[in-house]
Design an enzyme around this catalytic site. Structure first.
Site, PDB file in Angstrom:
ATOM      1  N   ASP A 177      81.419  61.880  -6.012  1.00 51.35           N
ATOM      2  CA  ASP A 177      81.926  63.218  -5.704  1.00 51.35           C
ATOM      3  C   ASP A 177      80.848  63.951  -4.912  1.00 51.35           C
ATOM      4  O   ASP A 177      79.837  64.382  -5.477  1.00 51.35           O
ATOM      5  CB  ASP A 177      82.232  64.008  -6.987  1.00 51.35           C
ATOM      6  CG  ASP A 177      83.436  63.444  -7.732  1.00 51.35           C
ATOM      7  OD1 ASP A 177      83.752  62.256  -7.547  1.00 51.35           O
ATOM      8  OD2 ASP A 177      84.046  64.202  -8.509  1.00 51.35           O
ATOM      9  N   LYS A 224      88.662  67.202  -3.157  1.00 52.03           N
ATOM     10  CA  LYS A 224      88.537  67.844  -4.465  1.00 52.03           C
ATOM     11  C   LYS A 224      88.264  69.324  -4.239  1.00 52.03           C
ATOM     12  O   LYS A 224      87.516  69.690  -3.315  1.00 52.03           O
ATOM     13  CB  LYS A 224      87.379  67.159  -5.208  1.00 52.03           C
ATOM     14  CG  LYS A 224      86.976  67.789  -6.523  1.00 52.03           C
ATOM     15  CD  LYS A 224      85.942  66.892  -7.236  1.00 52.03           C
ATOM     16  CE  LYS A 224      85.248  67.615  -8.370  1.00 52.03           C
ATOM     17  NZ  LYS A 224      84.225  66.815  -9.033  1.00 52.03           N
ATOM     18  N   LYS A 226      92.093  66.105  -6.054  1.00 54.08           N
ATOM     19  CA  LYS A 226      91.563  66.379  -7.393  1.00 54.08           C
ATOM     20  C   LYS A 226      91.238  67.864  -7.528  1.00 54.08           C
ATOM     21  O   LYS A 226      90.227  68.319  -7.008  1.00 54.08           O
ATOM     22  CB  LYS A 226      90.299  65.539  -7.631  1.00 54.08           C
ATOM     23  CG  LYS A 226      89.598  65.876  -8.953  1.00 54.08           C
ATOM     24  CD  LYS A 226      88.380  64.984  -9.184  1.00 54.08           C
ATOM     25  CE  LYS A 226      87.576  65.469 -10.399  1.00 54.08           C
ATOM     26  NZ  LYS A 226      86.348  64.702 -10.587  1.00 54.08           N
TER      27      LYS A 226
END
Lengths: 337, 318
Positions: free
Chosen positions: B149, B218, B254
């Site tokens: 991430d 995300k 996400k």
């Protein structure tokens, strides 16, 4: 304070026969205003009639009786309400009919408030209970009028008794630890202390005694640091919501007391089964089968259960209602040898 | 779109022209659509399925300075058996930790099927040199992370230096490769929408990340408020849908941060179903980054199983 300043008495003046006969509550609002004008016309000639006409020409501003959850006054999540009648069978107002989800929200609010309230000093809690008594006293006439509608015989005396009961419990806040706790003599080099601790969130089914009974079940629960969810009297819920207005203006943190109005049969089992409730007070559950069902549900996570026989609310309550929702914590502290 | 997508990134000018050529977002319309979809009622068996799906989509996250090996081990145990009293509860999708704790999590989750995600690139601010960011990523990849991430450089993005952001993402994507075993780490690109100021920027950042090779986009780090709001998630889902139509490549989404209740999670699932369709209702394509959400999902599950409201006393704290 003069009588004229009292909301209750003022209302009695403005519509001599109207208060009982005119329909109250949100649902009836448009029609109700008109009916009051007709009432005023019937009041007869003279200055009195003119005064009534002047008052009646205003639109009626009636209170919507809502729930009290987390320091706010929301309507029921379900949108339901039910008609509340006076002891003589006349329509008084529509009260919110709480659903199990309102009960769930109330438990969340009570849990959130528990840390701060149980952590407050006993002195502070006592002061706040005394403040509730002060606020209740200042609304004496309003409560007397509401209690008269529920059929109470000497409503003024009931309000006095409720105020006195609050003051009495307020005094207990910093004394109960000395009465229910102890410095224990033990056979060893230890200082051994037992102290009563609040049990957590208490679900209270209030008795059918609209003010004195209600105050007598709420005060002992909160004075020791518990928070509570109260299911008000199903027959006479209006004074309990007015009491919630008193609580909301008494420095009592939001969520310490949450008041639900509605069906006891519908709400009590959900609260008794709720895994985040630590104790239940079944004082107001009149139906023995329902009480037994609640007791069984409460056993699931070992809740403390109080199910007294019908109490005499005017008698000296003693400390039993406080100790029922306290648990004793004992600390062994080594002493120097 | 005048420029073919393959050439978009050929220069700073074409990239800028493309991103600024994207249609603007109707803020009021996006807010209202997200709010309207949030009113859908999901009950009974549909709710039971939604709760289980949401559990399978959770990236169980701990990103605190105070994270200890013990806490990460405990969280890994919870990821495999979210509710030890009920073996029918599915596993979560992944656990998400800092790079130095990846090896520990990989060890604790070996053979369980739960993936290990790691934040990297000077998380959460992203304020460091590219070399440091690549080294940070390489550390996590070498330790065995399945997913990385990364955060974008919001400063560069907001000052209009899109090429720098693009190149950083591409460099991190390259660092995610594992030439030896051929199993590259998935790259999730954190846009930190709370710092992007406008919905138009959210749309541009989504496209920029996808063009640069993101496998997932995300919303947030969870360290900035507001985090994963429904309208922002909606805009990112639309970008993913349009990107699939334009390029044929499917990218996951996400939302992370601020999703605390089952109700929030189900609203997100409704958004997914209504915006990009059922193809994304799968842990491979949609994740929920959260730490406290899982307990609420478990309490809802228990409520549906036992018929009484559950209490947090009966679940682990983290």
């Amino acid at each position: 304070m003069t009588d004229a300043e009292q909301p209750g008495t003022a209302r009695a003046d403005e519509a001599p026969s109207g208060r009982r006969s005119s329909a109250q509550g949100r649902a009836e609002k448009p029609g109700a205003g008109k009916r009051r004008i007709e009432d005023a016309g019937k009041a007869g000639p003279g200055g009195r009639s003119q005064e009534s006409a002047r008052l009646a020409a205003r639109l009626a501003v009636r209170k919507t009786y809502k729930l009290y959850i987390g320091g706010a006054f929301p309507r029921s999540e379900s949108g339901r309400s039910y008609a509340v009648a006076s002891s003589e069978g006349e329509f008084l107002a529509n009260a919110s009919k709480a659903s199990r989800k309102d009960a769930r929200d109330a438990v969340v609010a009570a849990r959130k408030a528990f840390g701060g309230w149980s952590g407050a000093t006993a002195y502070n809690r006592g002061q706040i209970l005394y403040r509730i008594a002060e606020m209740l006293e200042s609304r004496r006439a309003q409560f007397a009028a509401e209690l008269a509608d529920t059929g109470a015989e000497r409503p003024g005396e009931v309000v006095d008794a409720a105020v006195d009961r609050l003051v009495w419990y307020a005094g207990w806040s910093d004394k109960i630890a000395s009465v229910a706790g102890a410095a224990n003599p033990v056979a060893g080099p230890y200082l051994n202390l037992s102290s009563p601790e609040p049990t957590g969130v208490v679900a209270v089914v209030a008795p059918d005694e609209p003010l004195l009974g209600l105050v007598s079940v709420i005060a002992p629960v909160i004075v020791t640091g518990n928070t509570c969810v109260v299911v008000a009297s199903e027959r006479a819920p209006l004074p309990s919501i007015t009491l919630a207005e008193v609580l909301a203006t008494s420095d009592l943190p939001g969520g310490v007391v949450n008041v639900l109005t509605g069906s006891v049969k519908e709400l009590a089992p959900w609260l008794a089964a709720h895994m985040d409730v630590n104790a239940v007070d079944l004082t107001g559950v009149a139906d023995a089968d329902l009480a037994a069902e609640c007791e069984r549900a409460a056993a699931e996570n070992l809740k403390r259960v109080l199910r007294p026989s019908v109490p005499d609310w005017s008698a000296d309550p003693g400390v039993r209602r406080m100790t029922a929702f306290l648990e004793t914590k004992t600390v062994w502290h080594p002493t120097g040898v | 779109m005048t420029t073919p997508l393959a050439d978009v990134a050929s220069s700073d000018a074409t990239l800028r022209a493309f991103l600024h050529g994207l249609p603007g977002v109707d803020r009021v319309g996006a807010d209202q659509r997200a709010a309207m979809l949030g009113t859908r009622s999901v009950k009974a068996t549909a709710k039971a399925e939604a709760v289980d799906l949401a559990i399978r989509m959770v990236d169980l996250t701990t990103l605190e300075g105070a994270d200890t090996p013990g806490k990460v081990r405990a969280m890994c145990a919870k990821a495999v058996h979210p509710d030890p009293s009920d073996p029918s509860v599915p596993k979560v999708a992944a656990v998400c930790v800092y790079p130095d704790l990846v090896a520990l999590a990989v060890d604790a989750l070996a053979g369980s099927g739960v993936k290990v995600a790691s934040v990297a690139t000077a998380f959460p601010s992203g304020r460091s040199s590219l070399d440091v960011k690549v080294a940070d990523t390489a550390l996590a990849v070498a330790a065995g992370a399945d997913e990385i991430d990364m955060v974008i450089d919001r400063g560069a993005f907001l000052s209009g230096d899109y090429a720098k952001v693009f190149e950083e993402i591409a460099a991190i994507k390259a660092a995610c490769a594992r030439p030896g075993d051929g199993h590259d780490a998935h790259l999730k690109v954190i846009l930190e929408t709370g710092e992007l100021a406008t919905y138009d920027n959210v749309r541009r950042a989504s496209w920029l990340a996808m063009l640069a090779g993101a496998d997932f986009i995300k919303t947030s780090t969870g360290k900035v408020q507001p985090a994963a709001t429904p309208p922002v998630t909606l805009i990112m889902l639309e970008a993913v849908r349009d990107f699939l139509a334009a390029t044929g490549r499917k990218v996951g989404v996400k939302p992370a941060g601020g999703i605390r209740t089952t109700k929030d999670a189900i609203k997100m699932l409704v958004l997914v179903n209504e915006t990009v369709g059922e193809g994304w209702l799968d842990p491979d394509w949609f994740r929920l980054g959260a730490s406290t959400l899982l307990n609420d999902l478990l309490m809802q599950r228990q409520k549906m199983a036992t018929g009484r409201y559950a209490g947090p006393d009966y679940f682990t704290l983290d």
